[in-house]
Design an enzyme around this catalytic site. Structure first.
Site, PDB file in Angstrom:
ATOM      1  N   LYS A  71      -3.991  -6.778  -6.089  1.00  0.00           N
ATOM      2  CA  LYS A  71      -5.365  -7.067  -5.654  1.00  0.00           C
ATOM      3  C   LYS A  71      -6.293  -5.906  -6.046  1.00  0.00           C
ATOM      4  O   LYS A  71      -5.858  -4.759  -6.136  1.00  0.00           O
ATOM      5  CB  LYS A  71      -5.415  -7.339  -4.149  1.00  0.00           C
TER       6      LYS A  71
ATOM      7  N   LYS B 292       0.831  -1.216   0.000  1.00  0.00           N
ATOM      8  CA  LYS B 292       0.000   0.000   0.000  1.00  0.00           C
ATOM      9  C   LYS B 292       0.858   1.256   0.000  1.00  0.00           C
ATOM     10  O   LYS B 292       0.490   2.256  -0.611  1.00  0.00           O
ATOM     11  CB  LYS B 292      -0.911   0.014   1.234  1.00  0.00           C
TER      12      LYS B 292
ATOM     13  N   LYS C  85      -9.968  -0.698  -2.899  1.00  0.00           N
ATOM     14  CA  LYS C  85     -10.751   0.541  -2.849  1.00  0.00           C
ATOM     15  C   LYS C  85      -9.889   1.750  -3.115  1.00  0.00           C
ATOM     16  O   LYS C  85     -10.335   2.747  -3.620  1.00  0.00           O
ATOM     17  CB  LYS C  85     -11.321   0.730  -1.447  1.00  0.00           C
TER      18      LYS C  85
HETATM   19  P1  AMP Z   1     -10.780  -3.135   3.303  1.00  0.00           P
HETATM   20  O1  AMP Z   1     -11.994  -2.413   2.992  1.00  0.00           O
HETATM   21  O2  AMP Z   1      -9.652  -2.955   2.331  1.00  0.00           O
HETATM   22  O3  AMP Z   1     -10.413  -2.909   4.707  1.00  0.00           O
HETATM   23  O4  AMP Z   1     -11.156  -4.669   3.199  1.00  0.00           O
HETATM   24  C1  AMP Z   1     -12.284  -5.178   3.847  1.00  0.00           C
HETATM   25  C2  AMP Z   1     -12.330  -6.664   3.695  1.00  0.00           C
HETATM   26  O5  AMP Z   1     -12.397  -7.027   2.305  1.00  0.00           O
HETATM   27  C3  AMP Z   1     -11.092  -7.380   4.248  1.00  0.00           C
HETATM   28  O6  AMP Z   1     -11.494  -8.573   4.852  1.00  0.00           O
HETATM   29  C4  AMP Z   1     -10.272  -7.678   3.037  1.00  0.00           C
HETATM   30  O7  AMP Z   1      -9.467  -8.827   3.217  1.00  0.00           O
HETATM   31  C5  AMP Z   1     -11.352  -7.943   1.984  1.00  0.00           C
HETATM   32  N1  AMP Z   1     -10.829  -7.616   0.645  1.00  0.00           N
HETATM   33  C6  AMP Z   1     -10.401  -6.410   0.237  1.00  0.00           C
HETATM   34  N2  AMP Z   1      -9.968  -6.459  -1.039  1.00  0.00           N
HETATM   35  C7  AMP Z   1     -10.134  -7.747  -1.445  1.00  0.00           C
HETATM   36  C8  AMP Z   1      -9.882  -8.439  -2.668  1.00  0.00           C
HETATM   37  N3  AMP Z   1      -9.385  -7.806  -3.725  1.00  0.00           N
HETATM   38  N4  AMP Z   1     -10.179  -9.767  -2.717  1.00  0.00           N
HETATM   39  C9  AMP Z   1     -10.697 -10.412  -1.634  1.00  0.00           C
HETATM   40  N5  AMP Z   1     -10.956  -9.818  -0.462  1.00  0.00           N
HETATM   41  C10 AMP Z   1     -10.684  -8.503  -0.355  1.00  0.00           C
END
Ligand code: AMP
Length: 345
Positions: free
Chosen positions: A210, A119, A213
């Site tokens: 990956k 990141k 957001k």
């Molecule tokens: P975040 O909003 O980035 O904090 O992610 C929230 C949840 O979504 C966490 O459990 C992450 O592991 C999952 N997540 C985020 N991006 C991905 C992705 N590209 N593929 C699978 N899971 C994801």
């Protein structure tokens, strides 16, 4: 006997995307619909985590509400008493426990986190903040406050899950008492959520990364709020390769494998079944058209549900749950405060 606790949190730094939906949200919604009586299920809007990367702060409030509505549209049964939703910053114990745990976390330990390395490259060295560096400690606090055993998260959080187990065991050993319940190891988490491994949906334009957001321009990301047509167009523009044969191989053909993975998730079919339908075929165009149609119908259906979410009812549930959650969190915090000497034993 107390029920086993399942917990997940999603940041509110942007609209949620299909990686969040399939990586974290769906597992908790599935369990909520089929086994809510057997567990306590906590779903948190991780608002404090939202500015580990730069955001438009004037939009955070509306984003928090939008993400809560997504939980409901995804099928979370709000009426069930074992299901609790809350906003992280409304529970001050999270920040306080994070500070305490910060002081028991080695720099070496936290410096190994690959998610930070990935990141920080993305946001650029001069924009990296300390919060991005030590958010795994806040994440550990989020989970450890509630005696959680199971945490459905995507593959990007595997290392952080290991870290929260380590810090919980370290604190329990150091203070010679069971301050924290230690979440289950990652392999047991996968078994519990009926997965072979953690899920990682890739960015459509750069499938070596990956889907995220905080993706630069959003063209490689399918947001749950994208119009079905815009999402289908993103699929049509997805990066593939010049091999000319469809294979489920993330090493050699990450773009094609990502499309097959998305198709399996959207259709609810096992990955092996989707692969056997497509492997060996040579038309990437045909694959893209099928995935584009699948995403269109998924989003059309999902957005129809999103439009009917009752915000007043959601707000009432949120406020009631936050009262109860504060009590639970403060109980764990007090145990820790006593152990470290901040409160009389
Ligand atoms: P975040 O909003 O980035 O904090 O992610 C929230 C949840 O979504 C966490 O459990 C992450 O592991 C999952 N997540 C985020 N991006 C991905 C992705 N590209 N593929 C699978 N899971 C994801």
């Amino acid at each position: 006997m107390a029920k086993e606790v399942i917990f997940t949190g999603l940041r509110a730094n942007n609209d949620l995307h299909i990686g969040n939906y399939f990586g974290a949200l769906l597992a908790i919604v599935d369990i909520s619909n089929h086994h809510a009586s057997d567990f306590e299920i906590d779903l948190m809007v991780a608002d404090l985590h939202s500015f580990t990367t730069p955001i438009d702060h004037s939009k955070l409030q509306s984003q928090i509400m939008e993400n809560l509505k997504v939980f409901v549209a995804a099928g979370l049964p709000l009426d069930h008493p074992n299901i609790r939703v809350f906003r992280q910053s409304y529970i001050p114990a999270h920040s306080e426990l994070a500070w305490i745990l910060d002081c028991f976390t080695g720099m070496g330990q936290i410096s190994r986190m690959t998610e930070f390395k990935d990141k920080s490259k993305k946001v650029g060295q001069n924009k990296v903040n300390v919060g991005l560096f030590n958010y795994p400690v806040l994440m550990a606090s989020d989970v450890l406050l509630y005696d959680v055993l199971y945490v459905p998260v995507g593959d990007d959080q595997t290392q952080h899950l290991e870290f929260m187990r380590d810090i919980a065991e370290h604190m329990n050993r150091k203070f010679k008492q069971r301050l924290f319940v230690v979440p289950k190891p990652v392999t047991e988490q996968h078994k519990f959520f009926k997965k072979d491994q953690g899920l990682r949906i890739r960015d459509l334009l750069d499938p070596t990364k990956k889907m995220s957001k905080s993706g630069e321009n959003g063209n490689g990301v399918i947001f749950l709020t994208d119009t079905p047509e815009a999402a289908a167009a993103k699929i049509q523009r997805a990066t593939t390769d010049s091999i000319g044969s469809i294979n489920f191989d993330f090493e050699k053909q990450p773009g094609v494998a990502n499309l097959l993975q998305i198709l399996a998730l959207l259709s609810g079919k096992p990955q092996s079944e989707v692969n056997s339908q497509w492997e060996g075929k040579d038309s990437y165009g045909e694959l893209k058209s099928v995935v584009a149609e699948a995403i269109k119908s998924f989003l059309t259906d999902f957005q129809a549900k999103l439009a009917t979410v009752d915000e007043t009812k959601l707000m009432q549930k949120l406020e009631a749950d936050e009262l109860a959650i504060n009590k639970a969190a403060n109980k764990t915090l007090l145990k820790v405060q006593k152990a470290v000497g901040l409160r009389p034993a």
